[in-house]
Design a protein around this motif. Structure first.
Motif, PDB file in Angstrom:
ATOM      1  N   GLY A 203       0.698  -1.237  -0.078  1.00 55.59           N
ATOM      2  CA  GLY A 203       0.167   0.086  -0.168  1.00 55.59           C
ATOM      3  C   GLY A 203       0.879   1.459  -0.036  1.00 55.59           C
TER       4      GLY A 203
ATOM      5  N   LYS B  63      -1.674  -4.781  -4.061  1.00 62.33           N
ATOM      6  CA  LYS B  63      -3.195  -4.701  -3.940  1.00 62.33           C
ATOM      7  C   LYS B  63      -4.159  -5.127  -4.980  1.00 62.33           C
TER       8      LYS B  63
ATOM      9  N   GLU C 249      -8.275  -4.045   0.494  1.00 59.89           N
ATOM     10  CA  GLU C 249      -7.002  -4.756   0.476  1.00 59.89           C
ATOM     11  C   GLU C 249      -5.750  -4.035  -0.076  1.00 59.89           C
ATOM     12  N   ILE C 250      -4.604  -4.248   0.565  1.00 61.79           N
ATOM     13  CA  ILE C 250      -3.542  -3.613   0.394  1.00 61.79           C
ATOM     14  C   ILE C 250      -2.392  -4.694  -0.025  1.00 61.79           C
TER      15      ILE C 250
ATOM     16  N   GLU D   3      -5.264  -5.413   4.916  1.00 61.75           N
ATOM     17  CA  GLU D   3      -6.226  -4.429   4.541  1.00 61.75           C
ATOM     18  C   GLU D   3      -5.953  -3.131   5.381  1.00 61.75           C
TER      19      GLU D   3
ATOM     20  N   ASP E  41       1.241  -0.419  -5.572  1.00 65.30           N
ATOM     21  CA  ASP E  41      -0.036   0.269  -5.782  1.00 65.30           C
ATOM     22  C   ASP E  41       0.083   1.135  -7.356  1.00 65.30           C
TER      23      ASP E  41
END
Length: 321
Positions: A42, A58, A76-77, A94, A319
């Motif tokens: 994340g 993610k 969710e990450i 998460e 991400d």
């Protein structure tokens, strides 16, 4: 109506027989990031990923949960899996930005009262539902406790279905400046203690919230405060605020969503197939490389490899997708 046990067995067969075919047809290629490097999870955290572990970012975490037949939350990450095919577990991360969660309840966590709330909630949820869908909370595997040194809340509930099949979830909440990271270990009872030890030794100590987003970075002048306390996190997290308006039924629905992850654990058996598939592809690429020689490589797009660059000094931003 078939029993829950038969139903779950059917899901396993379906996932293995149908979803694997779907993966081939749809080109499902989870991009596993190998260990031995620092990887972002994340925007606000990173991990020194052990060489024995694999990580999904993610977007791939959401995709693999959908592939497993689970409904992603959108929070969710990332997720971590063992590299070894002999191990069947995964850890789901998460993040929920609900405001700064106060830890003033750290010395007032009433495990007995919380357990009673869970039991009353599940008893109410069972009413009007078929017997094979009933769930019973039987006690704590690990009573809730808060570690002030690293601002983490930890607990594990024990439950069983109507056939006395045991179910367990192991939860960790890591408080941050403006919310919390949820860490969920999904595994089986037979290897629970071993897998908890793996999480505590190889994952949590190497996972950290980046500077500026840590719990102690909270600025009361500018940052939002959360209506959720430590007990609220244990009983359902951020959704507990909305449940206050919905009443007991709303809280029960949140509880079921947070707690009933038996179906989530089923696809772990499928993960071995995924890892073997990825490993075979990698070995084929290596064989092609060897056959062509180091000076004449096959004309393959490196981006098609399911593995990322393994440079140990490179930090990945997962991400970007």
């Amino acid at each position: 109506m078939r029993s829950l046990k038969v139903f779950l067995s059917t899901i396993v067969v379906f996932l293995l027989a149908v979803n694997t075919a779907f993966a081939d047809e749809a080109g499902f290629q989870p991009n596993f990031i190998e260990g031995g490097q620092t990887v972002k999870i994340g925007d606000l955290s990173e991990i020194d990923l052990d060489e024995s572990l694999l990580l999904l970012d993610k977007s791939d975490t959401i995709e693999i949960q959908q592939y497993f037949g689970n409904l992603p939350t959108g929070n969710e990450i990332g997720s971590i899996f063992p590299e070894s095919e002999a191990e069947d577990w995964f850890v789901l991360f998460e993040y929920e930005e609900v405001g700064h969660v106060s830890d003033k309840e750290k010395n007032k966590i009433d495990a007995k009262k919380l357990l009673k709330s869970y039991q009353e909630g599940t008893a109410a949820a069972n009413e009007g539902r078929p017997e094979e869908e009933h769930l019973y909370v039987t006690g704590w595997h690990t009573e809730p406790f808060y570690n002030e040194a690293d601002s983490t809340l930890e607990w594990a509930l024990l439950a069983e279905d109507y056939q006395k099949n045991q179910i367990i979830n192991y939860n960790v909440r890591i408080l941050t400046r403006q919310g919390f990271v949820s860490v969920l270990l999904v595994t089986g009872l037979d290897t629970l203690d071993t897998d908890i030890a793996t999480m505590k030794n190889l994952i949590l100590p190497k996972y950290k919230i980046v500077e500026g987003s840590q719990y102690d970075d909270f600025d009361p002048k500018t940052d939002k405060k959360s209506d959720v306390g430590l007990a609220g996190l244990i009983l359902g997290g951020a959704g507990l605020v909305a449940a206050k308006k919905a009443g007991l039924i709303g809280l029960i629905l949140i509880f079921v969503k947070k707690f009933w992850f038996l179906v989530v654990a089923i696809p772990v058996a499928l993960f071995g197939w995924i890892k073997r598939r990825m490993r075979n592809k990698k070995e084929e690429e290596q064989d092609n490389y060897t056959a062509y020689g180091s000076d004449q490589q096959p004309n393959n797009d490196s981006s098609s490899s399911p593995y990322t660059n393994n440079s140990s000094d490179q930090t990945f931003n997962n991400d970007s997708k």
